[in-house]
Design an enzyme around this catalytic site. Structure first.
Site, PDB file in Angstrom:
ATOM      1  N   GLU A 251       0.871  -1.177   0.000  1.00  0.00           N
ATOM      2  CA  GLU A 251       0.000   0.000   0.000  1.00  0.00           C
ATOM      3  C   GLU A 251       0.903   1.220   0.000  1.00  0.00           C
ATOM      4  O   GLU A 251       1.489   1.570   1.021  1.00  0.00           O
ATOM      5  CB  GLU A 251      -0.926  -0.020   1.223  1.00  0.00           C
ATOM      6  CG  GLU A 251      -1.827  -1.246   1.297  1.00  0.00           C
ATOM      7  CD  GLU A 251      -2.749  -1.419   0.107  1.00  0.00           C
ATOM      8  OE1 GLU A 251      -2.829  -0.476  -0.722  1.00  0.00           O
ATOM      9  OE2 GLU A 251      -3.379  -2.473  -0.011  1.00  0.00           O
TER      10      GLU A 251
ATOM     11  N   CYS B 206      -1.821   9.194   2.942  1.00  0.00           N
ATOM     12  CA  CYS B 206      -1.478   8.692   1.606  1.00  0.00           C
ATOM     13  C   CYS B 206      -2.627   8.862   0.619  1.00  0.00           C
ATOM     14  O   CYS B 206      -2.403   8.977  -0.582  1.00  0.00           O
ATOM     15  CB  CYS B 206      -1.035   7.235   1.677  1.00  0.00           C
ATOM     16  SG  CYS B 206      -2.302   6.096   2.277  1.00  0.00           S
TER      17      CYS B 206
END
Length: 476
Positions: free
Chosen positions: A223, A257
């Site tokens: 990720e 993010c």
């Protein structure tokens, strides 16, 4: 509960020794029952609830200052609610899946897929959401029946110490163990032969983790990040778009993010957006000293962000601070929310993920240009289109690939328990959360159960007339 001596052993254990301990425990008891898995999930939930004050304090200590409300909203609450969702769905997830029978068996055999635990899962956690990004994966990992080892970031010293000290009262070391980053631990950790490894962090580190895992043929879920764009179409109310985008952008001071990296706006509406942003942000945060506004994590990141703004300004960009007073404060490592107009294409703010409270605005004349510009770069972790026109939204979703999408808002697809989360291309690989997370950390084993009389017995050599008739049936 485990005794103090065992807790001390757990704290002192090396990653390799812990892996051996957990793998031995897995081989001894490879398939935890539904009741055992539910008990593990409730224990995770109990930890988050009982330790919430200490966790919020530890996160704030690591940041210098982190809004308590943001820690409760973005770290503690999702753990509690995700456990509830998983508890309700887990029995169904664990059931064997019946599958169709190939006609070669003439309906005599049975096919099914059984989800079984992989074994020991490694988790490498970044600093920006240290509780959410450690405990939420554990929900999927424990639901699937696995054991876990978790390595924290070097910027999460206080959180890591709390987890290492207090988690043994909830889980034994052969089930769950946390590690601090103490020089070399991260390298050793990524080289261990886990049954699966989940990494959340930067693309550069993700490449190194994947290369290390490849030596053991260890499957990875990565990720990563990326420059997630928002696209505001001319039919969408601009104030509503601004309120939603600016809330997400300055949450955690932009250190997310999946935050909005930059916003595409119709050229004629850029000035209006700037004026709305000044009103909205100054209402949300009276000044840099607001307890609701979070610090930048460390000095290096603070200087990187200031350097990025200066580089853009030197290249002709206009910096628009959105709070009264100084644009930043070195003592608290806080940077005021900023907009950036006309940033040069080659500057760091436009080339790298920003990961801070700085929002470039990009003007467009037609959506085709936006699509081409986004597709010319790496695929983003998220896409945020704003429009009430379904055809426009569908066009953007179909033509711009991303990890996930929130329509007419930003970030919220990540918080949906029944939606998978994951990147694509340079923003990551694999996915977890919800049922997809359960499947990621399970081996979906195909099981063929032969009948007492096998149809293949009719196909053994020497082949004759009956075999020829059967083959004609099968290939017709």
């Amino acid at each position: 509960m485990i005794n103090n001596e065992l807790a001390r052993q757990m704290i002192a254990a090396t990653p390799s020794a812990t892996l051996a301990l957990q793998r031995a425990a897995y081989f001894k008891h490879p398939i935890p029952s539904l009741a055992e898995r539910r008990a593990d999930l409730r224990m995770l939930q109990r930890f988050a609830r009982e330790q919430q004050d200490a966790l919020c304090d530890a996160i704030s200590d690591d940041y210098g200052h982190r809004s308590r409300h943001e820690s409760l909203l973005a770290e503690i609450a999702p753990v509690a609610s995700d456990v509830e969702h998983t508890l309700a769905a887990l029995r169904g997830w664990m059931k064997p899946q019946k599958r169709a029978i190939d006609r070669l068996t003439f309906g005599l055999a049975r096919n099914e897929v059984i989800p079984q635990p992989l074994g020991v899962v490694g988790v490498i956690v970044p600093w920006n959401f240290p509780i959410y990004l450690s405990l939420v994966p554990l929900i999927c990992i424990f639901a699937a029946g696995n054991r876990a080892m978790v390595k924290m970031s070097e910027n999460s010293r206080h959180v890591a110490r709390l987890l290492i000290d207090r988690m043994p009262a909830y889980f034994p070391p052969d089930k769950l163990q946390f590690f601090d980053e103490t020089g070399g631990v991260g390298v050793e950790f990524s080289q261990l032969p886990f049954d699966h490894l989940l990494f959340t962090g930067s693309g550069a580190t993700g490449r190194a983790v994947m290369a290390a895992a490849a030596k053991n043929l260890c499957p990875v879920t990565l990720e990563l990040g990326g420059k997630s764009p928002a696209i505001v179409c001319d039919d969408y109310p601009l104030r509503k778009a601004a309120e939603r985008l600016l809330y997400v952008k300055y949450l955690n001071a932009g250190q997310i993010c999946t935050s909005v990296d930059h916003v595409w706006l119709p050229r004629a509406r850029v000035t209006e957006f700037v004026e709305l942003a000044r009103q909205i942000v100054s209402t949300n945060y009276a000044s840099l000293a607001s307890p609701d506004y979070t610090s930048i994590i460390d000095e290096r990141s603070f200087k990187r962000l200031l350097g990025g703004m200066q580089e853009a300004a030197d290249g002709g960009a206009t910096l628009v601070p959105l709070l009264p007073g100084p644009p930043h404060d070195a003592a608290s490592r806080k940077i005021a929310p900023h907009l950036v107009l006309d940033a040069p294409a080659e500057c760091a703010l436009m080339q790298r993920e920003i990961f801070g409270p700085i929002l470039p605005l990009r003007a467009y004349d037609d959506l085709e240009t936006v699509v081409q510009q986004i597709n010319a770069g790496p695929r983003p972790l998220a896409l945020y289109p704003f429009s009430h026109d379904r055809q426009r939204i569908d066009m953007l979703i179909n033509r711009v690939m991303s990890g996930g999408v929130s329509v007419n808002d930003a970030l919220f697809h990540v918080a949906q328990h029944d939606l998978p989360f994951g990147g694509v291309g340079e923003s990551g690989m694999g996915q977890y959360h919800g049922h997809e997370g359960f499947n990621t950390f399970s081996k979906l084993r195909p099981i063929f159960r032969q009948a007492s009389r096998s149809s293949l017995a009719l196909m053994r050599p020497p082949y004759g007339t009956l075999a020829n008739q059967l083959l004609k049936f099968l290939v017709r």
